[in-house]
Scaffold this motif. Sequence first.
Motif, PDB file in Angstrom:
ATOM      1  N   LEU A 150      -4.515  -0.924   8.629  1.00 39.34           N
ATOM      2  CA  LEU A 150      -3.962   0.406   8.899  1.00 39.34           C
ATOM      3  C   LEU A 150      -2.865   0.286   9.946  1.00 39.34           C
ATOM      4  O   LEU A 150      -3.081  -0.308  11.009  1.00 39.34           O
ATOM      5  CB  LEU A 150      -5.060   1.364   9.375  1.00 39.34           C
ATOM      6  N   ALA A 163      -6.793   5.409  -2.480  1.00 37.53           N
ATOM      7  CA  ALA A 163      -5.643   4.500  -2.432  1.00 37.53           C
ATOM      8  C   ALA A 163      -6.094   3.044  -2.387  1.00 37.53           C
ATOM      9  O   ALA A 163      -5.496   2.172  -3.036  1.00 37.53           O
ATOM     10  CB  ALA A 163      -4.777   4.814  -1.223  1.00 37.53           C
ATOM     11  N   GLY A 195       0.806  -1.211   0.000  1.00 37.37           N
ATOM     12  CA  GLY A 195       0.000   0.000   0.000  1.00 37.37           C
ATOM     13  C   GLY A 195       0.837   1.258   0.000  1.00 37.37           C
ATOM     14  O   GLY A 195       1.927   1.300  -0.578  1.00 37.37           O
ATOM     15  N   THR A 203       4.716   0.091   2.213  1.00 39.47           N
ATOM     16  CA  THR A 203       3.817   1.242   2.062  1.00 39.47           C
ATOM     17  C   THR A 203       4.644   2.389   1.490  1.00 39.47           C
ATOM     18  O   THR A 203       5.491   2.959   2.183  1.00 39.47           O
ATOM     19  CB  THR A 203       3.194   1.659   3.409  1.00 39.47           C
ATOM     20  N   SER A 249       1.866   5.100   2.318  1.00 45.38           N
ATOM     21  CA  SER A 249       1.832   5.963   3.502  1.00 45.38           C
ATOM     22  C   SER A 249       1.126   7.260   3.113  1.00 45.38           C
ATOM     23  O   SER A 249       1.447   7.855   2.080  1.00 45.38           O
ATOM     24  CB  SER A 249       3.247   6.285   3.987  1.00 45.38           C
ATOM     25  N   ILE A 250       0.179   7.677   3.945  1.00 48.72           N
ATOM     26  CA  ILE A 250      -0.595   8.891   3.633  1.00 48.72           C
ATOM     27  C   ILE A 250      -0.350   9.920   4.735  1.00 48.72           C
ATOM     28  O   ILE A 250      -0.950   9.864   5.804  1.00 48.72           O
ATOM     29  CB  ILE A 250      -2.090   8.583   3.494  1.00 48.72           C
ATOM     30  N   CYS A 288     -10.702   2.213   6.347  1.00 43.96           N
ATOM     31  CA  CYS A 288      -9.837   1.127   5.892  1.00 43.96           C
ATOM     32  C   CYS A 288     -10.483  -0.234   6.141  1.00 43.96           C
ATOM     33  O   CYS A 288     -10.589  -1.067   5.238  1.00 43.96           O
ATOM     34  CB  CYS A 288      -8.487   1.185   6.614  1.00 43.96           C
ATOM     35  N   VAL A 322      -7.375   8.086   1.473  1.00 43.12           N
ATOM     36  CA  VAL A 322      -7.431   6.705   1.957  1.00 43.12           C
ATOM     37  C   VAL A 322      -8.327   5.859   1.047  1.00 43.12           C
ATOM     38  O   VAL A 322      -7.952   4.759   0.622  1.00 43.12           O
ATOM     39  CB  VAL A 322      -7.932   6.663   3.415  1.00 43.12           C
ATOM     40  N   ILE A 327      -2.695   0.815   4.695  1.00 41.76           N
ATOM     41  CA  ILE A 327      -2.410   2.247   4.748  1.00 41.76           C
ATOM     42  C   ILE A 327      -1.566   2.509   5.990  1.00 41.76           C
ATOM     43  O   ILE A 327      -1.907   2.052   7.089  1.00 41.76           O
ATOM     44  CB  ILE A 327      -3.708   3.080   4.834  1.00 41.76           C
TER      45      ILE A 327
END
Length: 556
Positions: free
Chosen positions: A324, A274, A252, A513, A254-255, A317, A271, A283
């Motif tokens: 997450l 993605a 995934g 991520t 990183s946000i 998520c 989120v 995430i």
Amino acid sequence: MPPHAYSNCNQLQSIRTGVRNMIKRWAITAMLFCVAAITATTQAAEKNLIFNGNFEASTRKTGQPDGWGLKTDKGQEWASENGNHFLRLTTAEPGKMNLVYREIYFEPEDAGKALEMQVKMRCDGVVPGERPWFDARIMMNFKDSNGKTLKGAKSPNIKGTKKDWIQKTFQMKIPEGASKLEIMPCLFNTQAGTFDIDDMHLKYIDKMIEKPKTRAQLASFPVDGGKHHPPMLKVKGNQLVDDNGKEYWLQGVSIPSLEWSRTGDYIHNSVVIAIEEWNANIIRLPVKSPFWFGTSGWEDDGGKLYREIVDKLVESCASRGAYLVLDLHEYKAIQPKHIDFWIDAAKRYKNHPAVMFGLLNEPHSIDWKTWKYGGEVKSKVKAKAGVAAENKITYNTFQSPGMQACVDAIRKTGAKNICVIGALDWAYDLSGILKGYDIEDPDGYGIMYDTHVYPWKSDWQGKFLDVAEKHPILLGENGCDEKKMPWQTNPESPYTWAPDMIGCIQKYKLHWTAWSFHTSATPRVLLDWDYTPTPFWGKFVKEALAGKQFEMKKMR
């Protein structure tokens, strides 16, 4: 033709010529009138609504600029430099306001008109006061006839030391009912510093320049994605498995933004996009403990809103079948305040099947013994050769409880969630895990180790691949950019590094991520807020998450 006919023709020609000349004169007159009108309109539009906004006029022999009424005993100075005059404000009393006040008045028919403000600013040693926004700024407020503040005004700010003049330009629209605009250059309850202001120019413009709204701004998704929560995972050897022994491979992004903003940057939409459009099944969500507890100075609710935002993202998520990692995005070594955070967060998300605990973003400048067991962490440590200082955050000397104590504190709450733990060299070097410094976790679902891999890091085999043979590994941050980082000398092209990095991830089936699903936190995956992937990193990430296979041609 008779002689009188020639005479009549000449007379007619003369009349025609006179008429043409008259029409020309009328046309020229009309054109000049139009030019004059346009010029007058342009001049009116360009007129500075702030009298003596450049601080040059001084006609009253008072030693003060006309129209400003400065109080020299309050730290308000008409300053001069190389023949140029400007306003200088100085913090005369720490924590107290130093403000100069001006007003611009409007008529009812001015509502809806657009304004543009230009101003030059600089500062020296401006230290914010008790709240983060207690800085150097030009406060601006639209007010109605009853003194009620209306929305729409902007307040450009500055802090620290900016030796060169910075020009700020912004636009505003006069709101309905506004009778005036307050303009207040000020040091807003600062602790120290000087603030210089020059060339303040406020004018009417035909219309505001409005940028088209992006997808991040326009999209609207429900929190509930409609799917069952994913199964709780456990560590088994170097794999993550569910209760039935099924292996899971987590891939995934990183946000970021909740580590620098208490509300984040379009984070819920990011989120969802993605997960649903980029195929992420994990995430990594960076957070900060001061926002969580409401102690950053920005909150008046004890962090309630911030925690609710995180709750919402957890559910977004989980209800889309994704995991997450709650990443405590802080640095250096575990501190007592970090254990306080994890006791609180662990109680909140205890045994939530979608939530994993990322204990500390990037440990650095400590040894393995201190990392695991704790000890004194000094404020100043000489960097080891080849290790880049990746930010300029400073620390006082403190006593670290160590990573093992943090895990133990989490387990005492009853939370068995997988803990994600980074080690030395800004969470890159995991080599000590194989030398007796692995974290013990008899009461939980296990430890996944976290490594952050960037183009300036080397020895993939020794720093994380050897560990990946025995433990699950998350590349919690990885990425490349065309932009050179300050500590890089001869950076590798992202177009060779990116496919090799992803090829390594796929070859060894490492969890990852990508950093970062944002438009400015470099290395960035996103080119813009329409979620266009960057060509140098985001394109590779999106293709990999969609299933494209890459070959690692070169080990770093």
